[in-house]
Design a protein around this motif. Structure first.
Motif, PDB file in Angstrom:
ATOM      1  N   THR A 132      34.875  35.646  21.320  1.00  0.00           N
ATOM      2  CA  THR A 132      35.329  34.917  22.500  1.00  0.00           C
ATOM      3  C   THR A 132      35.586  33.478  22.047  1.00  0.00           C
ATOM      4  O   THR A 132      35.166  33.081  20.955  1.00  0.00           O
ATOM      5  CB  THR A 132      34.255  34.921  23.608  1.00  0.00           C
ATOM      6  N   THR A 133      36.233  32.703  22.882  1.00  0.00           N
ATOM      7  CA  THR A 133      36.486  31.305  22.549  1.00  0.00           C
ATOM      8  C   THR A 133      35.171  30.572  22.332  1.00  0.00           C
ATOM      9  O   THR A 133      35.025  29.789  21.383  1.00  0.00           O
ATOM     10  CB  THR A 133      37.306  30.631  23.668  1.00  0.00           C
ATOM     11  N   LYS A 134      34.183  30.850  23.189  1.00  0.00           N
ATOM     12  CA  LYS A 134      32.877  30.202  23.060  1.00  0.00           C
ATOM     13  C   LYS A 134      32.205  30.577  21.746  1.00  0.00           C
ATOM     14  O   LYS A 134      31.647  29.721  21.057  1.00  0.00           O
ATOM     15  CB  LYS A 134      31.986  30.589  24.244  1.00  0.00           C
ATOM     16  N   GLN A 135      32.254  31.869  21.383  1.00  0.00           N
ATOM     17  CA  GLN A 135      31.658  32.318  20.121  1.00  0.00           C
ATOM     18  C   GLN A 135      32.362  31.658  18.931  1.00  0.00           C
ATOM     19  O   GLN A 135      31.722  31.248  17.964  1.00  0.00           O
ATOM     20  CB  GLN A 135      31.755  33.845  19.989  1.00  0.00           C
ATOM     21  N   TYR A 136      33.685  31.564  19.016  1.00  0.00           N
ATOM     22  CA  TYR A 136      34.472  30.942  17.947  1.00  0.00           C
ATOM     23  C   TYR A 136      34.013  29.503  17.720  1.00  0.00           C
ATOM     24  O   TYR A 136      33.681  29.118  16.602  1.00  0.00           O
ATOM     25  CB  TYR A 136      35.958  30.985  18.301  1.00  0.00           C
ATOM     26  N   TYR A 137      33.993  28.710  18.784  1.00  0.00           N
ATOM     27  CA  TYR A 137      33.623  27.305  18.632  1.00  0.00           C
ATOM     28  C   TYR A 137      32.161  27.126  18.268  1.00  0.00           C
ATOM     29  O   TYR A 137      31.795  26.185  17.561  1.00  0.00           O
ATOM     30  CB  TYR A 137      34.012  26.495  19.873  1.00  0.00           C
ATOM     31  N   SER A 138      31.313  28.029  18.700  1.00  0.00           N
ATOM     32  CA  SER A 138      29.902  27.980  18.334  1.00  0.00           C
ATOM     33  C   SER A 138      29.740  28.222  16.832  1.00  0.00           C
ATOM     34  O   SER A 138      28.998  27.503  16.145  1.00  0.00           O
ATOM     35  CB  SER A 138      29.133  29.032  19.125  1.00  0.00           C
ATOM     36  N   ARG A 139      30.446  29.228  16.314  1.00  0.00           N
ATOM     37  CA  ARG A 139      30.379  29.532  14.876  1.00  0.00           C
ATOM     38  C   ARG A 139      31.006  28.402  14.057  1.00  0.00           C
ATOM     39  O   ARG A 139      30.482  28.025  13.014  1.00  0.00           O
ATOM     40  CB  ARG A 139      31.103  30.836  14.564  1.00  0.00           C
ATOM     41  N   ILE A 140      32.129  27.876  14.524  1.00  0.00           N
ATOM     42  CA  ILE A 140      32.790  26.758  13.846  1.00  0.00           C
ATOM     43  C   ILE A 140      31.838  25.562  13.773  1.00  0.00           C
ATOM     44  O   ILE A 140      31.698  24.924  12.728  1.00  0.00           O
ATOM     45  CB  ILE A 140      34.113  26.363  14.553  1.00  0.00           C
ATOM     46  N   ALA A 141      31.159  25.273  14.880  1.00  0.00           N
ATOM     47  CA  ALA A 141      30.220  24.138  14.919  1.00  0.00           C
ATOM     48  C   ALA A 141      29.105  24.325  13.901  1.00  0.00           C
ATOM     49  O   ALA A 141      28.711  23.374  13.216  1.00  0.00           O
ATOM     50  CB  ALA A 141      29.642  23.977  16.324  1.00  0.00           C
ATOM     51  N   GLY A 142      28.595  25.548  13.777  1.00  0.00           N
ATOM     52  CA  GLY A 142      27.541  25.828  12.804  1.00  0.00           C
ATOM     53  C   GLY A 142      28.014  25.640  11.374  1.00  0.00           C
ATOM     54  O   GLY A 142      27.305  25.078  10.539  1.00  0.00           O
ATOM     55  N   LEU A 143      29.229  26.097  11.083  1.00  0.00           N
ATOM     56  CA  LEU A 143      29.787  25.950   9.738  1.00  0.00           C
ATOM     57  C   LEU A 143      30.080  24.485   9.412  1.00  0.00           C
ATOM     58  O   LEU A 143      29.879  24.038   8.272  1.00  0.00           O
ATOM     59  CB  LEU A 143      31.059  26.797   9.598  1.00  0.00           C
ATOM     60  N   LEU A 144      30.544  23.745  10.416  1.00  0.00           N
ATOM     61  CA  LEU A 144      30.788  22.310  10.234  1.00  0.00           C
ATOM     62  C   LEU A 144      29.476  21.565   9.998  1.00  0.00           C
ATOM     63  O   LEU A 144      29.391  20.693   9.126  1.00  0.00           O
ATOM     64  CB  LEU A 144      31.492  21.720  11.460  1.00  0.00           C
TER      65      LEU A 144
END
Length: 165
Positions: free
Chosen positions: A53-65
């Motif tokens: 989902t969009t939320k999951q995408y940005y959550s994972r991106i935030a963790g990788l960042l």
């Protein structure tokens, strides 16, 4: 005057645990890998294909960042130098898994009641393993092996020992 609360202050480097935790989740790992293999012409990451989902995408991106595996530059995500090393390490693990049963066979010979001479162990590794990266790792522990002369292996050993403390 410098404001100590500004975002410019130095932050501690990520721990091994935090880096591994960031890519432990299957979806985060798929996202990390898709960023790693994407080219300049192919920066689109399809969320539906990754079941995100969009939320999951940005959550994972935030963790990788946060752990410094990826960076965002001009709206494009790419691997940092740390991210490239982690990605390369992950590919080595994947290659090692493809040799799983051969590694188990070598291990079985090593742990048998009769000790296997170093020359025979070297021959066994050479016969069963055709990947030089995996072979280099296995040969590090063989006294007298020709792999010992590889300067990259000798230089990396102390760094690994320091990070485990």
């Amino acid at each position: 005057m410098h404001n100590p609360n500004s975002s410019q202050r130095a932050t501690a480097p990520p721990s091994i645990m935090s880096v591994l935790k960031a890519i432990t989740d299957d979806k985060a790992l798929v996202l990390f890998n898709s960023i790693a293999v994407s080219t300049n012409n192919d920066r689109y990451v399809p969320l539906k294909e990754m079941n995100l989902t969009t939320k999951q995408y940005y959550s994972r991106i935030a963790g990788l960042l946060k752990v410094g595996l990826i960076r965002r530059q001009k709206g494009v995500y790419s691997l940092t130098l740390l991210g490239k090393i982690v990605y390369d390490s992950q590919t080595i693990i994947g290659k090692a898994l493809s040799y799983y049963w051969k590694l188990k066979a070598i291990e079985s010979m090593e742990t048998s009641s009769t000790a296997i001479p170093n020359e025979e162990r070297t021959q066994l590794i050479n016969a069963l393993i055709d990947n030089h990266q995996i072979k280099d790792i296995l040969m590090k522990s063989v006294p007298g092996s020709s792999i010992k002369h590889n300067p990259m292996i000798q230089e990396s050993a102390p760094v690994i020992a320091q990070t485990q403390v």
